[in-house]
Design an enzyme around this catalytic site. Structure first.
Site, PDB file in Angstrom:
ATOM      1  N   HIS A 155       0.831  -1.190   0.000  1.00 37.02           N
ATOM      2  CA  HIS A 155       0.000   0.000   0.000  1.00 37.02           C
ATOM      3  C   HIS A 155       0.878   1.257   0.000  1.00 37.02           C
ATOM      4  CE1 HIS A 155      -3.874  -1.989   0.585  1.00 37.02           C
ATOM      5  NE2 HIS A 155      -3.267  -2.811   1.433  1.00 37.02           N
ATOM      6  N   THR A 159      15.679  -2.303   1.746  1.00 31.23           N
ATOM      7  CA  THR A 159      14.831  -1.217   1.255  1.00 31.23           C
ATOM      8  C   THR A 159      15.376  -0.587  -0.019  1.00 31.23           C
ATOM      9  OG1 THR A 159      16.015   0.398   2.627  1.00 31.23           O
ATOM     10  CG2 THR A 159      14.073  -0.685   3.594  1.00 31.23           C
ATOM     11  N   LYS A 160      16.604  -0.933  -0.410  1.00 33.33           N
ATOM     12  CA  LYS A 160      17.189  -0.389  -1.636  1.00 33.33           C
ATOM     13  C   LYS A 160      18.095  -1.443  -2.266  1.00 33.33           C
ATOM     14  CE  LYS A 160      21.013   1.839   0.858  1.00 33.33           C
ATOM     15  NZ  LYS A 160      21.689   3.131   1.134  1.00 33.33           N
TER      16      LYS A 160
END
Length: 232
Positions: A146, A196-197
């Site tokens: 989301h 996250t990256k």
């Protein structure tokens, strides 16, 4: 017919009926997958049983099939079942118990990859896993989430959310890989990390969020094989 006989019939259907139902659903699920990819009219009618059950259950039958397949006590039968679901996979792949899949038709797995116990592979936006990748237990990969910035809390983003994992990467236990990242070839994601990256090739990352803490040798040559596996 007395109560005992009724109970015997119910138990028999519960024990032996589910594998038959599961097998039929997998075959018709394969027909549905093949039709979606090729639009071959010859397979249209064979997909009707699965599509009918899917409509009646509002799609939840897919989760039941994935859950039942993940607990079949045979490496070979689990692999065959995932092929029938539409997973695009190479050879010598090992699936351990408890695999949770989301949109298996958008999942690609290369040769020799090992998927550990209770791994979650979310392929809704596309998930590509290279050759000889090792997933340890309880790792999770997400390709959709989301958008907390959205007024409607939808899943729309202005960037691709697919995930790619390079050859011979090692994903440790309880790792979480978030949407839109790439794990480079030979990289190691240490246990419990949250990615996250993008992770550079042959790097070792750890922590929350994951950061590089080391490097791995670049002369990796190992190839995993499931050639001796049948049961368990």
């Amino acid at each position: 017919m007395n109560i005992f006989e009724v109970l015997v019939i119910l138990v028999t259907v519960a024990v032996f009926g589910q594998p038959v139902i599961l097998s039929l659903l997998l075959v018709t699920m394969k027909a549905a997958t093949y039709y979606n990819r090729t639009k071959n009219p010859l397979t249209f009618q064979f997909r009707i049983p699965f599509k009918g059950v899917e409509y009646i259950t509002t799609g939840s039958i897919n989760r039941w099939i994935i859950w039942k397949v993940s607990r079949i006590p045979s490496f070979a039968l689990r692999k065959l079942s995932y092929r029938l679901m539409g997973v695009n996979m190479g050879k010598n792949i090992t699936f351990h118990y408890g695999l949770e899949l989301r949109d298996p038709q958008k999942l690609y797995i290369g040769d020799g990859t090992i998927i550990g116990d209770n791994v979650l592979l979310d392929a809704r936006s596309g998930l590509k896993i290279g050759n000889n990748v090792n997933f340890s237990s309880n790792a999770s990969v997400y390709t959709l989430q989301h958008n907390y910035r959205s007024a409607t809390f939808d899943c729309e983003f202005d960037r691709p959310l697919n995930v790619e994992i390079g050859n011979r990467a090692w994903i440790g236990s309880n790792v979480v890989i978030l949407p839109g990242v790439a794990i480079g070839e030979g990289a190691v994601v240490c246990a419990g990390a949250v990615v996250t990256k993008d992770v550079p090739p042959y790097s070792v990352v750890a922590g929350i969020p994951a950061k590089q803490i080391g490097e791995r040798p670049r002369n990796l040559q190992y190839n995993f094989s499931d050639s001796k596996l049948w049961f368990i």
